[in-house]
Motif scaffolding. Structure first.
Motif, PDB file in Angstrom:
ATOM      1  N   ALA A 127     -14.143  -4.783   3.704  1.00 22.58           N
ATOM      2  CA  ALA A 127     -13.407  -4.754   2.436  1.00 22.58           C
ATOM      3  C   ALA A 127     -11.997  -5.293   2.632  1.00 22.58           C
ATOM      4  CB  ALA A 127     -13.355  -3.334   1.870  1.00 22.58           C
ATOM      5  N   LEU A 166     -15.790  -0.680   5.668  1.00 24.76           N
ATOM      6  CA  LEU A 166     -14.369  -0.605   5.338  1.00 24.76           C
ATOM      7  C   LEU A 166     -13.649  -1.846   5.877  1.00 24.76           C
ATOM      8  CD1 LEU A 166     -12.093   1.038   4.080  1.00 24.76           C
ATOM      9  CD2 LEU A 166     -11.808   2.200   6.273  1.00 24.76           C
ATOM     10  N   LEU A 209       0.865  -1.184   0.000  1.00 22.25           N
ATOM     11  CA  LEU A 209       0.000   0.000   0.000  1.00 22.25           C
ATOM     12  C   LEU A 209       0.898   1.229   0.000  1.00 22.25           C
ATOM     13  CD1 LEU A 209      -2.395  -1.068   2.943  1.00 22.25           C
ATOM     14  CD2 LEU A 209      -2.434  -1.844   0.566  1.00 22.25           C
ATOM     15  N   LEU A 259       5.241  10.342  -2.856  1.00 23.33           N
ATOM     16  CA  LEU A 259       3.954  10.767  -2.297  1.00 23.33           C
ATOM     17  C   LEU A 259       2.817  10.513  -3.286  1.00 23.33           C
ATOM     18  CD1 LEU A 259       5.113  14.247  -0.936  1.00 23.33           C
ATOM     19  CD2 LEU A 259       4.915  12.133   0.357  1.00 23.33           C
ATOM     20  N   ASP A 260       1.587  10.617  -2.808  1.00 26.07           N
ATOM     21  CA  ASP A 260       0.398  10.689  -3.662  1.00 26.07           C
ATOM     22  C   ASP A 260       0.257   9.562  -4.676  1.00 26.07           C
ATOM     23  OD1 ASP A 260       0.107  12.969  -2.254  1.00 26.07           O
ATOM     24  OD2 ASP A 260       0.050  14.347  -3.956  1.00 26.07           O
ATOM     25  N   GLN A 261       0.212   8.343  -4.219  1.00 25.17           N
ATOM     26  CA  GLN A 261      -0.049   7.223  -5.121  1.00 25.17           C
ATOM     27  C   GLN A 261      -1.488   7.335  -5.620  1.00 25.17           C
ATOM     28  OE1 GLN A 261       2.296   4.373  -5.442  1.00 25.17           O
ATOM     29  NE2 GLN A 261       3.726   5.833  -4.552  1.00 25.17           N
ATOM     30  N   PRO A 262      -1.722   7.042  -6.910  1.00 32.17           N
ATOM     31  CA  PRO A 262      -3.094   7.155  -7.425  1.00 32.17           C
ATOM     32  C   PRO A 262      -4.036   6.163  -6.721  1.00 32.17           C
ATOM     33  CG  PRO A 262      -1.504   6.908  -9.215  1.00 32.17           C
ATOM     34  CD  PRO A 262      -0.771   6.651  -7.937  1.00 32.17           C
ATOM     35  N   GLY A 263      -5.285   6.562  -6.600  1.00 30.84           N
ATOM     36  CA  GLY A 263      -6.279   5.675  -5.989  1.00 30.84           C
ATOM     37  C   GLY A 263      -6.574   6.068  -4.556  1.00 30.84           C
ATOM     38  N   TYR A 264      -7.342   5.234  -3.891  1.00 37.03           N
ATOM     39  CA  TYR A 264      -7.704   5.529  -2.503  1.00 37.03           C
ATOM     40  C   TYR A 264      -6.476   5.522  -1.608  1.00 37.03           C
ATOM     41  CZ  TYR A 264     -12.423   4.501  -4.167  1.00 37.03           C
ATOM     42  OH  TYR A 264     -13.593   4.520  -4.863  1.00 37.03           O
ATOM     43  N   ASP A 265      -6.526   6.312  -0.567  1.00 34.71           N
ATOM     44  CA  ASP A 265      -5.425   6.421   0.390  1.00 34.71           C
ATOM     45  C   ASP A 265      -5.486   5.222   1.344  1.00 34.71           C
ATOM     46  OD1 ASP A 265      -3.516   7.147   2.233  1.00 34.71           O
ATOM     47  OD2 ASP A 265      -4.448   9.052   2.787  1.00 34.71           O
ATOM     48  N   LEU A 266      -5.013   4.092   0.838  1.00 34.44           N
ATOM     49  CA  LEU A 266      -5.111   2.856   1.627  1.00 34.44           C
ATOM     50  C   LEU A 266      -4.209   2.893   2.849  1.00 34.44           C
ATOM     51  CD1 LEU A 266      -5.157   0.305  -1.342  1.00 34.44           C
ATOM     52  CD2 LEU A 266      -7.115   1.107  -0.009  1.00 34.44           C
ATOM     53  N   VAL A 267      -3.081   3.588   2.721  1.00 34.12           N
ATOM     54  CA  VAL A 267      -2.189   3.714   3.880  1.00 34.12           C
ATOM     55  C   VAL A 267      -2.905   4.527   4.967  1.00 34.12           C
ATOM     56  CG1 VAL A 267      -0.019   4.694   4.712  1.00 34.12           C
ATOM     57  CG2 VAL A 267      -0.086   3.472   2.537  1.00 34.12           C
ATOM     58  N   GLY A 268      -3.525   5.630   4.564  1.00 29.86           N
ATOM     59  CA  GLY A 268      -4.254   6.460   5.520  1.00 29.86           C
ATOM     60  C   GLY A 268      -5.364   5.686   6.203  1.00 29.86           C
TER      61      GLY A 268
END
Lengths: 482, 425
Positions: free
Chosen positions: A442, A439, A178, A183-192
């Motif tokens: 998922a 969440l 993840l 920074l700023d990987q595309p897609g949902y902020d899975l790390v966050g």
């Protein structure tokens, strides 16, 4: 657990990675919250991501619940074992894999301690900002799971600000990366989403984090007040002046006594002590610190002491960080709370805590991160006196309700875990909780990762301990339980 | 369908009953999103109304395109379907500026400029400078995770949000996080919402932590002959004790690369910082410059025409080689390049050329360079037709199934922004 499964797990982690003796298993019966205890069926100590993956695949196949554990210093029972489940301890995965100073990135295995990161980058003038009081022993994976804070998050933020990438094993045994190093990987902020999920989304096997440059200068001022409310007013005045201190901490009389007894930090003898830490460029810190003193005095401070050298500062912080454990010196038992309130509600909430404390005839020591309104009331009691523990728990609960009513939170940094799950509906609506469950499902559709935690209505079948008997080394003063 | 037919159909009647007929209007060509023409524009007045609109559309199989100031409608792949634009223009209030707590609660449709104006009254600010603040809204900035040049000091927009309220397609209104600076109760759904491009729910309200407005600000520029040297200088500043609030590389030519630095604080400290900057920079001289240099990002998006704008995320130490590779590829293809890179490793690049083919050539070359550096690249703006040939998000590999599961849990009917996000989400 049946012998066939034990031997299957043994084939994955070897003898060194398997704990199954009844006495040894007891070591893992609780974390830093000793109020709840469950002896796990088995403890596994994998050495690699692949071993974690293999363990999880077996657990998934057999539908065995898993509880991840770092050093077990958590204060909300997040690492409390689940009946009939295994504990996956990451303490053997403790290597720092990569230190990239130009980019201020560090890649670590999950069992690396918080302090070890700062130690690794310190020679280059960097540090890892989140600094929970247990930082010498607590693991980074535990910090990620709990989204740990510390004394410096008013300025520097909490763990989630510093985590860029995670390698995790989900409950179906899939290994995912993840986020990343940039920074700023595309897609949902899975790390966050993953940070702060308290072990319910999966097992962390690798962490990429950011470190930051140490400020040029750091100065810590101690200001002595006649009451916590006065100290609280000084905090507001300092912030209103446009300053942005690195830390603002208040300790009250009882907490000061305890800290003094334990580590002798030589604090001023007062009712409430405010620590103000400024950092940044030398010129700016020196100029601003000249303003802090008079602001404190205008709010009632009668003694100011400036810790300028690193050694003096360390002594100041040692006392503050030892405060929880030190309370053990002035009370046989205590409960630590972790409520948060908007800072401006501080005087009112402190007054209410005093009132509740008198009503329940129990002493409450207060240690708090005043900058961000994070209170750590310590409710002191003696379990041997009938009814005291129940009253202490009621008092702690009343304090939490007070925090929510003031517009705050039931936990600022310790997490929900086992301890506060029944309080979630006080803060969140059914729809809010339902969104969280979506969440969770998922990530972990089988509810195998740390089930029974965080959400109300899940029974962990915990055992409440009988009267605690200290270990001989504790009696000898060689070790402390906290 | 004629306009009369549209306004007599059941959906129109139901939706106008939710928001009031004066807040539902037929869409005009200006409301088209990347050449996909919606039927109507609906403007709910409360979070509950937003949720009711979502719920109705979800059950009726209609799609919703949330819209704030409309500054980022070009972001993402082409929509597979767009029935209604959901405008947040009526949710534009600053609810509470708790200046003593340094927090603010604000509705999603409030513009950044309006918010900053309210905060300024108490000497505070949201520590972010997203593009087009006069139009960009709180909700849009959050949905697109748009962070500006201040990020290097104050963190990304995600680090400044304490909580959000969000309307979901099932008709519920949820809140995540809270109003206090430190809060770990429950999952961090705010992080999930930020940058999700309105594909999970519609953000209706947000709570931010704030910072004091600095007493003084000064910006400086140095001009360097190569990207490698500019990159080296940026790394030296990153490794210094300087307390900068902006650090940026700007280049239109390979042999003239600017480095911008911004300091904020008390005046005495600024002089001190500048003196130290001079020692770090050595032979290359920093001179004071106008604060407009911090608008170079935004300028990339002015009159886009047939240009391509992309965002490359690499490590700070890789900016020099990215920049070199870019100019090397662009020159023979006769593609004009403008690069604005932040010290955080986020580089935004605008490519202009006479025809589409040279742009595609450079774009592919840039993508393979970014892949080589193990970074990521997103096309933020390009001619609509080009979107048939490329996935603007690049390839999201092994985490896509997890992202799809999350989308499925929150928006199973694909009501929100269908097809616009990564992997066809």
């Amino acid at each position: 657990m049946n012998a066939r499964l034990v031997s299957e797990f043994r084939s994955i982690v070897g003898d060194a990675g398997l704990v199954s003796g009844p006495e040894q298993l007891r070591t893992y019966e609780c974390d830093g919250l000793t109020l709840f205890r469950v002896v796990p069926d088995l403890v596994l100590l994998p050495a690699t991501s692949q071993e974690v993956q293999a363990i999880v695949k077996v657990c998934h196949r057999e539908r065995i619940p898993m509880v991840a554990r770092g050093s077990g210093t958590g204060l909300s029972g997040g690492a409390l074992p689940v009946k009939g489940g295994v504990v996956i301890g990451v303490s053997r995965m403790n290597r720092i894999l990569e230190v990239d100073i130009p980019n201020a990135r560090v890649v670590v295995e999950p069992g690396v301690t918080n302090s070890a990161i700062t130690a690794a980058v310190s020679p280059h003038g960097y540090f890892y900002a989140p600094d929970p009081s247990s930082q010498v022993v607590c693991t980074v994976a535990g910090n990620v799971a709990e989204n740990s804070g510390g004394a410096h998050c008013f300025k520097y933020g909490v763990t989630t600000t510093y985590i860029l990438g995670l390698e995790v094993v989900l409950s179906d045994g899939s290994l995912l990366r993840l986020g990343g190093t940039s920074l700023d990987q595309p897609g949902y902020d899975l790390v966050g989403a993953f940070v702060g999920s308290e072990g319910t989304f999966g097992i962390i096997t690798k962490i990429t984090l950011r470190v930051i440059k140490k400020p040029e200068t750091t100065q810590t001022l101690m200001a002595a007040f006649n009451s916590s409310s006065e100290a609280g007013a000084a905090v507001s005045a300092i912030i209103a002046s446009g300053m942005f201190p690195a830390a603002l901490e208040i300790m009250d009389r009882l907490a000061l006594e305890a800290a003094e007894a334990a580590v002798h930090p030589n604090y001023p003898n007062c009712q409430a002590l405010l620590l103000v830490e400024l950092d940044g460029s030398t010129r700016e810190v020196e100029l601003l610190m000249e303003k802090v003193g008079p602001i404190c005095q205008s709010c009632g401070a009668w003694e100011l002491r400036l810790a300028k050298t690193e050694a003096e500062r360390m002594a100041v912080w040692k006392g503050r960080k030892a405060a929880f454990a030190a309370v053990g010196r002035i009370s046989p038992n205590y409960l630590v709370q972790d409520g948060v309130i908007p800072r401006t509600a501080l005087p009112r909430v402190l007054g209410e805590i005093d009132r509740l404390s008198a009503e329940k005839s129990l002493r409450v020591a207060n240690v708090f991160h005043a900058g961000d309104g994070n209170l750590h009331p310590l409710v002191l009691y003696d379990r041997r006196i009938a009814g005291q523990e129940e009253r202490a728990m009621e008092l702690a609960e009343d304090i939490l309700r007070l925090c929510v009513e003031a517009g705050g939170s039931i936990t600022g940094e310790h997490g929900i875990g086992e301890e506060k799950k029944q309080f979630m509906p006080v803060m969140f609506s059914a729809a809010d909780l339902d969104a969280m469950q979506r969440l969770r499902s998922a990530f972990d559709p089988f509810d195998l990762c740390n089930p029974t935690k965080m959400f109300p209505g899940t029974d962990a079948k915990v055992q409440r301990p009988v009267a605690y008997e200290p270990h001989p080394i504790e009696i000898a003063g060689l070790a402390q339980r906290y | 369908m004629s306009q009369a037919q549209v306004q007599n159909n059941e959906a129109w009647i139901e939706l106008s009953a939710i928001v009031g007929p004066e807040h539902l209007r037929p869409a005009t060509p200006e409301d088209a999103v990347e050449a996909v023409q919606p039927i109507g524009v609906i403007a709910p007045g409360t979070a509950q109304e937003v949720a009711q609109v979502l719920h109705y559309c979800n059950s009726a199989g209609l799609t919703i395109i949330p819209r704030g100031g409309g500054t980022q409608l070009g972001l993402g792949n082409r929509l597979s379907k767009a029935d209604f634009v959901l405008s947040l223009e009526r949710l534009d209030r600053v609810i509470e500026h708790a200046w003593g707590d340094m927090t603010v609660t604000v509705e999603a449709g409030c513009t950044i400029d309006k918010l900053q104006g309210v905060l300024r009254e108490h000497g505070q600010q949201l520590g972010a400078d997203p593009m087009q603040p006069e139009r960009a809204t709180v909700g849009g900035v959050l949905a697109t995770a748009e962070s500006g040049t201040l990020r290097i000091r104050y963190g990304a927009i995600r680090d400044l949000v304490l909580g959000v309220e969000m309307a979901l397609p099932d008709g519920s209104v949820i809140k995540a996080g809270g109003k206090v600076v430190k809060n770990v109760a429950g999952y961090d759904l705010t992080k999930l919402a930020i940058g999700s491009l309105g594909t999970l729910g519609v953000i209706t309200r947000a709570v931010f932590r704030l910072h004091p407005i600095p007493v003084a600000t000064a910006s400086y520029v140095a001009t360097l002959p190569t990207a490698a040297e500019a990159s080296k200088l940026v790394l030296a500043i990153l490794d210094s004790h300087l307390v900068y609030t902006g650090l940026q590389i700007h280049a239109r030519r390979a042999d003239q690369v600017f480095v911008h630095v911004r300091f904020e604080g008390i005046p005495e400290s600024l002089q001190d910082q500048y003196a130290k900057l001079g020692r770090i920079a050595g032979a290359c001289k920093f001179v004071e410059c106008a604060r407009e240099v911090w608008s170079e990002r935004q300028k990339l998006f002015v009159n886009p025409g047939s240009s391509v704008i992309c965002k490359c995320c690499v490590l700070p130490s890789q900016i020099g080689s990215l920049c070199d590779a870019l100019f090397r590829q662009a020159a023979p293809a006769e593609v004009a390049v403008t690069l604005v890179a932040q010290g955080t490793g986020l580089a935004e690049v605008r490519l202009d050329a006479a025809g589409r083919q040279p742009l595609m050539t450079v774009l592919h070359a840039l993508r393979s360079e970014v892949d080589r550096l193990e970074g990521t690249m997103t096309v933020s703006q390009c001619p609509v037709a080009m979107k048939d040939e490329l996935d603007v998000w690049g390839t999201v590999k092994d985490v896509l199934p997890l992202m799809q599961r999350i989308k499925q849990k929150f928006d199973p009917g694909q009501t929100l922004n269908p097809g616009r996000f990564v992997g066809g989400i």
